[in-house]
Each structure stands twice: as C-alpha cells, then as structure tokens.
Motif scaffolding. Sequence first.
Motif, PDB file in Angstrom:
ATOM      1  N   LEU A   1       6.326  11.934   1.512  1.00  0.00           N
ATOM      2  CA  LEU A   1       7.715  11.800   1.940  1.00  0.00           C
ATOM      3  C   LEU A   1       8.306  10.429   1.578  1.00  0.00           C
ATOM      4  CD1 LEU A   1       7.494  13.460   5.486  1.00  0.00           C
ATOM      5  CD2 LEU A   1       8.187  14.499   3.315  1.00  0.00           C
ATOM      6  N   TYR A   2       7.456   9.511   1.148  1.00  0.00           N
ATOM      7  CA  TYR A   2       7.939   8.179   0.764  1.00  0.00           C
ATOM      8  C   TYR A   2       8.451   8.204  -0.670  1.00  0.00           C
ATOM      9  CZ  TYR A   2       5.621   6.058   4.851  1.00  0.00           C
ATOM     10  OH  TYR A   2       5.244   5.708   6.123  1.00  0.00           O
ATOM     11  N   GLU A   3       9.517   7.420  -0.923  1.00  0.00           N
ATOM     12  CA  GLU A   3       9.965   7.220  -2.301  1.00  0.00           C
ATOM     13  C   GLU A   3       8.840   6.518  -3.070  1.00  0.00           C
ATOM     14  OE1 GLU A   3      12.922   7.845  -3.956  1.00  0.00           O
ATOM     15  OE2 GLU A   3      13.592   9.085  -2.280  1.00  0.00           O
ATOM     16  N   PRO A   4       8.680   6.819  -4.364  1.00  0.00           N
ATOM     17  CA  PRO A   4       7.537   6.280  -5.125  1.00  0.00           C
ATOM     18  C   PRO A   4       7.360   4.767  -5.020  1.00  0.00           C
ATOM     19  CG  PRO A   4       8.638   7.961  -6.409  1.00  0.00           C
ATOM     20  CD  PRO A   4       9.483   7.752  -5.183  1.00  0.00           C
ATOM     21  N   ASN A   5       8.435   3.991  -5.172  1.00  0.00           N
ATOM     22  CA  ASN A   5       8.305   2.532  -5.106  1.00  0.00           C
ATOM     23  C   ASN A   5       7.878   2.074  -3.722  1.00  0.00           C
ATOM     24  OD1 ASN A   5       9.046   2.283  -7.768  1.00  0.00           O
ATOM     25  ND2 ASN A   5      11.191   1.831  -7.333  1.00  0.00           N
ATOM     26  N   SER A   6       8.450   2.708  -2.691  1.00  0.00           N
ATOM     27  CA  SER A   6       8.073   2.366  -1.321  1.00  0.00           C
ATOM     28  C   SER A   6       6.618   2.712  -1.048  1.00  0.00           C
ATOM     29  CB  SER A   6       8.980   3.101  -0.321  1.00  0.00           C
ATOM     30  OG  SER A   6      10.308   2.630  -0.381  1.00  0.00           O
ATOM     31  N   ARG A   7       6.196   3.879  -1.536  1.00  0.00           N
ATOM     32  CA  ARG A   7       4.802   4.296  -1.329  1.00  0.00           C
ATOM     33  C   ARG A   7       3.837   3.322  -1.995  1.00  0.00           C
ATOM     34  NH1 ARG A   7       5.368   9.248  -2.722  1.00  0.00           N
ATOM     35  NH2 ARG A   7       4.821   9.067  -4.917  1.00  0.00           N
ATOM     36  N   GLN A   8       4.175   2.897  -3.214  1.00  0.00           N
ATOM     37  CA  GLN A   8       3.305   1.967  -3.938  1.00  0.00           C
ATOM     38  C   GLN A   8       3.203   0.628  -3.211  1.00  0.00           C
ATOM     39  OE1 GLN A   8       4.557   1.381  -7.990  1.00  0.00           O
ATOM     40  NE2 GLN A   8       2.978  -0.116  -8.440  1.00  0.00           N
ATOM     41  N   GLU A   9       4.334   0.113  -2.739  1.00  0.00           N
ATOM     42  CA  GLU A   9       4.318  -1.169  -2.038  1.00  0.00           C
ATOM     43  C   GLU A   9       3.604  -1.050  -0.695  1.00  0.00           C
ATOM     44  OE1 GLU A   9       5.362  -5.314  -1.600  1.00  0.00           O
ATOM     45  OE2 GLU A   9       4.953  -3.895  -3.238  1.00  0.00           O
ATOM     46  N   LEU A  10       3.799   0.058  -0.002  1.00  0.00           N
ATOM     47  CA  LEU A  10       3.114   0.286   1.281  1.00  0.00           C
ATOM     48  C   LEU A  10       1.605   0.287   1.091  1.00  0.00           C
ATOM     49  CD1 LEU A  10       2.841   1.159   4.239  1.00  0.00           C
ATOM     50  CD2 LEU A  10       3.223   3.521   3.472  1.00  0.00           C
ATOM     51  N   GLU A  11       1.121   1.002   0.099  1.00  0.00           N
ATOM     52  CA  GLU A  11      -0.323   1.080  -0.136  1.00  0.00           C
ATOM     53  C   GLU A  11      -0.901  -0.281  -0.504  1.00  0.00           C
ATOM     54  OE1 GLU A  11      -2.257   4.734  -0.070  1.00  0.00           O
ATOM     55  OE2 GLU A  11      -1.069   3.674   1.422  1.00  0.00           O
ATOM     56  N   ARG A  12      -0.147  -1.060  -1.261  1.00  0.00           N
ATOM     57  CA  ARG A  12      -0.626  -2.399  -1.644  1.00  0.00           C
ATOM     58  C   ARG A  12      -0.753  -3.294  -0.417  1.00  0.00           C
ATOM     59  NH1 ARG A  12       1.156  -7.411  -2.651  1.00  0.00           N
ATOM     60  NH2 ARG A  12       3.305  -6.903  -2.086  1.00  0.00           N
ATOM     61  N   LEU A  13       0.286  -3.327   0.413  1.00  0.00           N
ATOM     62  CA  LEU A  13       0.255  -4.187   1.593  1.00  0.00           C
ATOM     63  C   LEU A  13      -0.773  -3.702   2.615  1.00  0.00           C
ATOM     64  CD1 LEU A  13       4.067  -4.873   2.162  1.00  0.00           C
ATOM     65  CD2 LEU A  13       2.353  -6.409   1.186  1.00  0.00           C
ATOM     66  N   ARG A  14      -0.922  -2.391   2.716  1.00  0.00           N
ATOM     67  CA  ARG A  14      -1.902  -1.831   3.652  1.00  0.00           C
ATOM     68  C   ARG A  14      -3.320  -2.241   3.259  1.00  0.00           C
ATOM     69  NH1 ARG A  14      -5.033   2.980   4.419  1.00  0.00           N
ATOM     70  NH2 ARG A  14      -4.915   3.787   6.577  1.00  0.00           N
ATOM     71  N   SER A  15      -3.634  -2.132   1.972  1.00  0.00           N
ATOM     72  CA  SER A  15      -4.969  -2.511   1.498  1.00  0.00           C
ATOM     73  C   SER A  15      -5.243  -3.992   1.764  1.00  0.00           C
ATOM     74  CB  SER A  15      -5.101  -2.220   0.000  1.00  0.00           C
ATOM     75  OG  SER A  15      -5.010  -0.834  -0.249  1.00  0.00           O
ATOM     76  N   GLU A  16      -4.245  -4.844   1.488  1.00  0.00           N
ATOM     77  CA  GLU A  16      -4.416  -6.279   1.727  1.00  0.00           C
ATOM     78  C   GLU A  16      -4.621  -6.570   3.212  1.00  0.00           C
ATOM     79  OE1 GLU A  16      -1.085  -8.308   0.102  1.00  0.00           O
ATOM     80  OE2 GLU A  16      -1.649  -7.947  -2.006  1.00  0.00           O
ATOM     81  N   ALA A  17      -3.853  -5.880   4.073  1.00  0.00           N
ATOM     82  CA  ALA A  17      -3.969  -6.115   5.507  1.00  0.00           C
ATOM     83  C   ALA A  17      -5.344  -5.701   6.024  1.00  0.00           C
ATOM     84  CB  ALA A  17      -2.873  -5.349   6.249  1.00  0.00           C
ATOM     85  N   ILE A  18      -5.850  -4.562   5.544  1.00  0.00           N
ATOM     86  CA  ILE A  18      -7.175  -4.092   5.980  1.00  0.00           C
ATOM     87  C   ILE A  18      -8.256  -5.051   5.499  1.00  0.00           C
ATOM     88  CG2 ILE A  18      -8.881  -2.258   5.666  1.00  0.00           C
ATOM     89  CD1 ILE A  18      -6.502  -0.283   5.555  1.00  0.00           C
ATOM     90  N   GLU A  19      -8.124  -5.528   4.272  1.00  0.00           N
ATOM     91  CA  GLU A  19      -9.115  -6.440   3.711  1.00  0.00           C
ATOM     92  C   GLU A  19      -9.148  -7.777   4.458  1.00  0.00           C
ATOM     93  OE1 GLU A  19     -10.081  -8.685  -0.563  1.00  0.00           O
ATOM     94  OE2 GLU A  19      -8.576  -7.106  -0.446  1.00  0.00           O
ATOM     95  N   ARG A  20      -7.976  -8.253   4.865  1.00  0.00           N
ATOM     96  CA  ARG A  20      -7.880  -9.567   5.501  1.00  0.00           C
ATOM     97  C   ARG A  20      -7.823  -9.509   7.025  1.00  0.00           C
ATOM     98  NH1 ARG A  20      -2.997 -11.657   1.526  1.00  0.00           N
ATOM     99  NH2 ARG A  20      -4.191 -11.601  -0.441  1.00  0.00           N
TER     100      ARG A  20
END
Length: 367
Positions: free
Chosen positions: A61-80
């Motif tokens: 349901l996310y727009e492609p650019n929003s989905r890509q940015e969400l996944e990037r920030l989510r991965s960084e947050a989980i890692e850190r």
Amino acid sequence: MGDSGESAHFKKMYDRVSTLAKIGVWECDLTTEELIWTDMVYDIFGIPRGNPINREDTLRLYEPNSRQELERLRSEAIERGTGFTLDVRIRPHASEVRWVRLTAEVELEEGKPVRIFGTKQDITNEKAASDKLQSIQTEMIHLSRGSAMGAMASTIAHELNQPLATISSYLTGARRRIPNEHLTPDLSECFDGALNATLRAAQIIRSVRAVLGKSGSKKREADLEEVLRQAADLALAGSENVLISWDVPPGLAVYADSIQIQQVLINLIRNASEAVQSGPCQIDIKAWPKHTFIEVCVSDNGPGLPIDIIADAFEGFASGKSDGLGVGLSISRTIIEAHGGRIRAENVPGRGASVSFTLPQPADTQS
C-alpha cells in the motif's frame, strides 16, 4: 473507581484522542514479523478493523519511493537499536493517496532487537495545507522579484535611453561632417550598422520594460526562422569561434512579439558562448511543432549549468556567472510565460546545457 473501571476510562480517553488526532499505535515482532495495530491504524490504511494483517500486504500500500525509504530506515534502526520518523505516502485505494507520519522505536532485550513499535498518524490535511502555504509563499516571492525587476528595468531604461539617443546623434553628426568623397562604402556600412544597433538596443530596452511592467506587447504572426536568425546575428556581432547549426523547418510560424523572443534567444546564445572558455563554441538551435505550440531548443558544448542553481535557473538573481546579476534567464521566463509558453533547462550528459521553450502557433495553423 476499580482497576477495570479505570482501564475502561483510560481506553475511552485514548480512543477519543486517537480519533481527534488521527493517530494509532502499531507493533511488529521482529522474530515472527507479526503485526499488531490499534483501530486507527486500520482506518488510516483503509482495512476493516480486526482483519488479519501481514507486513508484506501492508507494504504494497506504500508508494514505491516511500516503501524504499521506510525499509532503509527500518533496517538501520534495527541494526543500531534506534528509532526514526518518516512521512510516507500510502494508497489505501486506487484513487486515494494519503500522507502518514510514521514514528518507530526498537525495543532491545539483552542487547538484541526483539520488536519495533511506534505510531502512525494521518497528516493528509496537514500536508495539503503546508503545500498550499508553500505555493502561496513561492508566488509571493515570484511577484516580489518581478516587481523588483520591473522597477530595475524602468530605472535602466530611463538611464540608458538618453545615452543611446546621444550616441545616435553623434553618429548622425559624424556622418554629416565627413565629405562625400571620403565616405567610402565600408565606412558608410559601419555608420549604418552602429545606428541600427543603437536603435535596436532602444527597442529591446522598451520591450523588456513593457513585459516586466505588464503592459501590452506587440504580438503578431511571425516567421520563426527569420526571428531566430536575426537574433543570432545580433547576439554574435563581433564574436569569434562561435559556430551555430540550425534545424528549423521553413514555414514555422509563431504568434509572438518578435523583439521579446529575440531578446530571449540573444540571452541564451550569449550565455552559451560565454560558458565555453576554451576552443570553439558549438550552439545547436532546433525547432519543431508540438501540439498547438512550437518548441525551440538551444544547446551548447559548454560545461553545463552549475548543479546548485539548475533547479532555480529561472528565478531572479540566480546566476552561474561570477559577474552575473542573475536576471537574464528570469526575464526570459517572464517573456515566455507571458506568451503562454513554458521554458526549462537541463544538462545533457557529455554535452553541455540545453534550454527549451515553447511558443504558441497562430490560431489558424493550430490543428
């Protein structure tokens, strides 16, 4: 009030606040990817409350650019083991787009991330109001700059008209003082060229002053190739090492003020020739019909427009020259838009700068 009564009261308070602020709470188990949503999150995503949900389906349901940015920030947050805030666009239905402000925090157990949780808030109305305010502010800045340039044009016109008239008088007087036997054809041609250039400069000043002052321009049907070639001759008078290639089909006509359009082209050609610091300058001028308009493209083999100004190249006082005022392209945009056209600039990879603008065709030639 007992514990159950207090819990019910607090839940009622939460539901009220959640509805008023259009904000809900979510949680995701990082081991199973199981999602838990409060009712408002269901409402924001247009999913019936209580329906089974999974992360893969909601991500669609996310727009492609929003989905890509969400996944990037989510991965960084989980890692850190940190959190983030992000405004995203979702599409609950094919014809509906919503803006959602997403906040997230990672929960750790024994130093390991076990779940991620946060809030999701519908900010569609807030975003629309913000965009409208920004549009109004941009328009106010544009009007302010236009007013400033109009005042500057009036001042320049007033200051230049007198010396131009004086130059014309001196040239006429000098020509009369030369005995006929000494007035060679070459010398006569020089006098004629200087007088014509002086008159032309006065015409250009009046034309620019007219368009910036919002007074009427002299629009009529004109042969585009003739207008462009005359402008090129004026722009390159006295220039060296500048080559122009033409791809302008004969017979193309525009409905325009020829003097104003020539001023646009003179500015573009001079910008191009000044951009090439070494070697010959190659300028390509093309034109072709485009619906009810004619599109004109001027490109060069220079270094291109600086990256930091290309987005604002047509705003007042944005210049790529160390000694430039930054009004030439802005005036060009004002002229083109006053004709109902559009102008844009871009850098061509491995080539240089390219500026394109559109002009309306005469009404009787539009198909």
